[in-house]
Design an enzyme around this catalytic site. Structure first.
Site, PDB file in Angstrom:
ATOM      1  N   SER A  42       0.819  -1.202   0.000  1.00  0.00           N
ATOM      2  CA  SER A  42       0.000   0.000   0.000  1.00  0.00           C
ATOM      3  C   SER A  42       0.862   1.264   0.000  1.00  0.00           C
ATOM      4  CB  SER A  42      -0.951  -0.039   1.197  1.00  0.00           C
ATOM      5  OG  SER A  42      -1.967   0.923   1.066  1.00  0.00           O
ATOM      6  N   ASP A  99      -7.968  -5.855  -6.158  1.00  0.00           N
ATOM      7  CA  ASP A  99      -7.865  -4.736  -5.224  1.00  0.00           C
ATOM      8  C   ASP A  99      -8.290  -3.462  -5.936  1.00  0.00           C
ATOM      9  OD1 ASP A  99      -7.141  -2.947  -3.225  1.00  0.00           O
ATOM     10  OD2 ASP A  99      -5.045  -2.902  -3.858  1.00  0.00           O
ATOM     11  N   HIS A 127      -6.000  -6.424  -1.680  1.00  0.00           N
ATOM     12  CA  HIS A 127      -4.941  -5.542  -1.189  1.00  0.00           C
ATOM     13  C   HIS A 127      -3.985  -6.274  -0.249  1.00  0.00           C
ATOM     14  CE1 HIS A 127      -3.508  -1.418  -0.803  1.00  0.00           C
ATOM     15  NE2 HIS A 127      -3.456  -1.538   0.515  1.00  0.00           N
TER      16      HIS A 127
END
Length: 588
Positions: free
Chosen positions: A172, A439, A521
């Site tokens: 991320s 994601d 994710h």
């Protein structure tokens, strides 16, 4: 002569004691026997020692004295790397009760020592000694903190790792942390200021590396995942893009942002048409933005999340109801089992009725359980968390909203850092850029476009990584990506493509661009087995050689669970054992 020898002995003893003082001697609630050491302690993240960065280290299950070191960062910004440890890739998962730990058989410390840094200061157990509940951060400050913290890890906290091969990794917003830190470490190695010269690679999962490319790619991803009607897609093509090439169209011109991280459609007609394509308000729309196909079926188990701000990504809901799970499961107590062959009198009780994943919906409720565990005083004492942190009335949080709100994003893309790294490297180096392909927060298409741009800017060519065979070969040719596979059954795990070349210093640079099929994710959770096979092959790759991500040479998918610790015969422990160990045995 004797005095000199004694000095050497005392120095060696001091180094050993310094490294072992952070050893976790009794981790509360542990239900299984471990064959590895874990550490928890602090390193200074500024010169005067007022910024104290917390770390945890889970040593390798294989050969901790020789296996490489893998450094992990969660993103946010403002999310704790202990979330990665206890919810994704670490060996410990927290049970429903928030008190006990069951085993994650797919932990990334299978063949690596994994270091988790809670960055930046103000996240998790990391704190400023002079400013309670500190929350000020920006990209440059975070990079400087990370560099000094890692330097002090090698020099002070765990000097036994100072000459160990090491890699950076994270997910991320670590897509910004890692390129910036990689650049600083390469500079430090070149000028002699960084203590460990054996830096060989960086891995970024679902990285936030180029804001505009992610935004524009998300619009395309959403359009072809059913989030807009064909009629409105046609309107966008004609009224907003005016017939331009949609693959390269800049949708961001019809958006607004308050923080350069989150975007919403503006009030124009095109902004309203585009909003459904870029929205990540999954709680309102009924999907989890971290995994488009993840579902949490039983709404009674969760607290309603607070309303999110304009476009702000809201974390998934926290777990709240334990009793309803116990009631619905109707599991017998451990005492009614004879061995593990007869798992239940009613096989239907083993059906996962809470989610469509294979780990008893851990994704849906883990944040609440982990928060309860890490805010326990006995756990904090076991993790060597100082009274000074407690006196500030701090609370450990998976992701700290105040940090997110105060954080200043300075770099809208990471091109300059990749360019610096590739230009300045004097030894061979590789990147792994991996993405779960469902994601919506940091989508695979935007990251692929970013890496293609990085490769083009630095003269790296497309190379063919033949991961579908046991013998890996590298061909300098223009060709499509190829599949890679997991386990003996050769289950499709995703696709991989590589870029490679040499810089002016003669260093070989390889960038592996890889997707993980069906993952969102949090790749280490969503596709646990493929993820640990992927990362183990990455950190054990031969220098300047293509990686066969299908290979099982560095990870055996035929996992055996660890022996259980005898914790007594309480019904709670029995229930938790059944829920944890038995269901994991079912899927292995």
């Amino acid at each position: 002569m004797f005095r000199s020898f004694l000095g050497v002995v005392l120095l060696a003893t001091t180094v050993i004691c310094q490294g072992e003082k952070d050893l976790i001697t009794n981790l509360p609630g542990l239900l299984f026997k471990t064959n590895f050491k874990s550490y928890s302690g602090y390193v200074n993240a500024n010169a005067n020692g007022t910024w104290r960065m917390h770390y945890m280290l889970t040593e390798s299950r294989s050969n901790p004295d020789t296996d490489p070191l893998l450094v992990w960062f969660n993103g946010g910004p403002g999310c704790s790397s202990l979330g990665g440890l206890f919810e994704e890739l670490g060996p410990f998962y927290v049970n429903f009760d928030g008190e006990t730990l069951y085993e994650n058989p797919y932990a990334w410390n299978a063949k690596a020592n994994v270091l988790y840094l809670e960055s930046p200061i103000g996240v998790g157990y990391s704190y400023d000694t002079t400013t309670p509940r500190y929350s000020q951060a920006n990209d440059d400050q975070s990079a400087a903190q990370n560099l000094l913290a890692l330097t002090n890890f090698f020099n002070v906290a765990q000097p036994k790792y100072v000459n160990r091969t090491f890699y950076l990794s994270g997910e991320s917003y670590a897509g910004i942390y890692i390129p910036m830190l990689t650049d600083l470490i390469v500079q430090g190695i070149n000028n002699g200021s960084f203590p460990n010269k054996n830096f060989q690679g960086s891995a970024i999962g679902n990285g936030f590396m180029d804001v505009k490319k992610l935004l524009n790619a998300l619009a395309l991803w959403s359009a072809y995942h059913g989030r807009v009607s064909l009629q409105n897609w046609d309107k966008i093509k004609t009224k907003c893009a005016y017939g331009a090439d949609m693959d390269n169209f800049d949708f961001s011109q019809y958006t607004l942002t308050n923080n350069s991280i989150d975007y919403i459609g503006d009030n124009s007609e095109c902004g309203k048409l585009i909003q459904p394509l870029i929205s990540q308000n999954g709680d309102k729309e009924g999907f989890d933005q971290y995994n488009f196909y993840q579902e949490c079926y039983d709404a009674s188990l969760f607290q309603a999340p607070p309303p999110s701000g304009a476009g702000k990504r809201a974390k998934r809901s926290a777990f709240s109801g334990v009793s309803s799970i116990k009631k619905n499961l109707q599991y017998p107590t451990l005492g009614s089992f004879k061995g593990t062959s007869n798992l239940a009198k009613n096989t239907a009780t083993l059906v996962n009725r809470f989610s469509n994943d294979n780990q008893f919906s851990y994704f849906c409720w883990n944040e609440g359980a982990v928060g309860t565990y890490l805010n326990s005083d006995k756990v904090q004492n076991a993790l060597n968390i100082p009274q000074e942190w407690k006196n500030q009335n701090n609370t450990w949080a998976d992701c700290r909203d105040k940090m997110y709100d105060d954080y200043i994003l300075k770099y809208h893309d990471t091109n300059q850092f990749f360019d610096n790294i590739i230009k300045n490297l004097k030894t061979d180096f590789r990147f792994l850029i991996y993405n779960g392909d469902v994601d919506t927060v940091c989508n695979y298409l935007g990251d692929a476009k970013h890496i293609r741009n990085v490769a083009k800017n630095n003269g790296l060519t497309v190379s063919f990584n033949s991961s579908s065979s046991s013998k890996t070969t590298l061909f300098q040719t223009e060709t499509d990506r190829v599949p890679w596979y997991y386990s003996d059954n050769k289950q499709l795990a995703g696709y991989v493509q590589s870029y490679s070349g040499k810089n002016a210093n003669g260093a070989n640079i390889i960038i592996d661009l890889l997707t993980v099929k069906g993952a969102g994710h949090m790749v280490p959770y969503d596709r646990a087995g493929p993820s640990v096979q992927m990362i183990s092959n990455f950190v054990w790759a031969a220098k300047n050689a293509p990686i066969d991500y299908t290979s099982q040479a560095n990870f055996n998918p035929n996992i055996q669970l660890s022996d259980m610790i005898d914790t007594g015969s309480s019904s709670t422990t029995s229930f938790l054992f059944v829920v944890s160990a038995v269901l994991l045995n079912l899927i292995l």
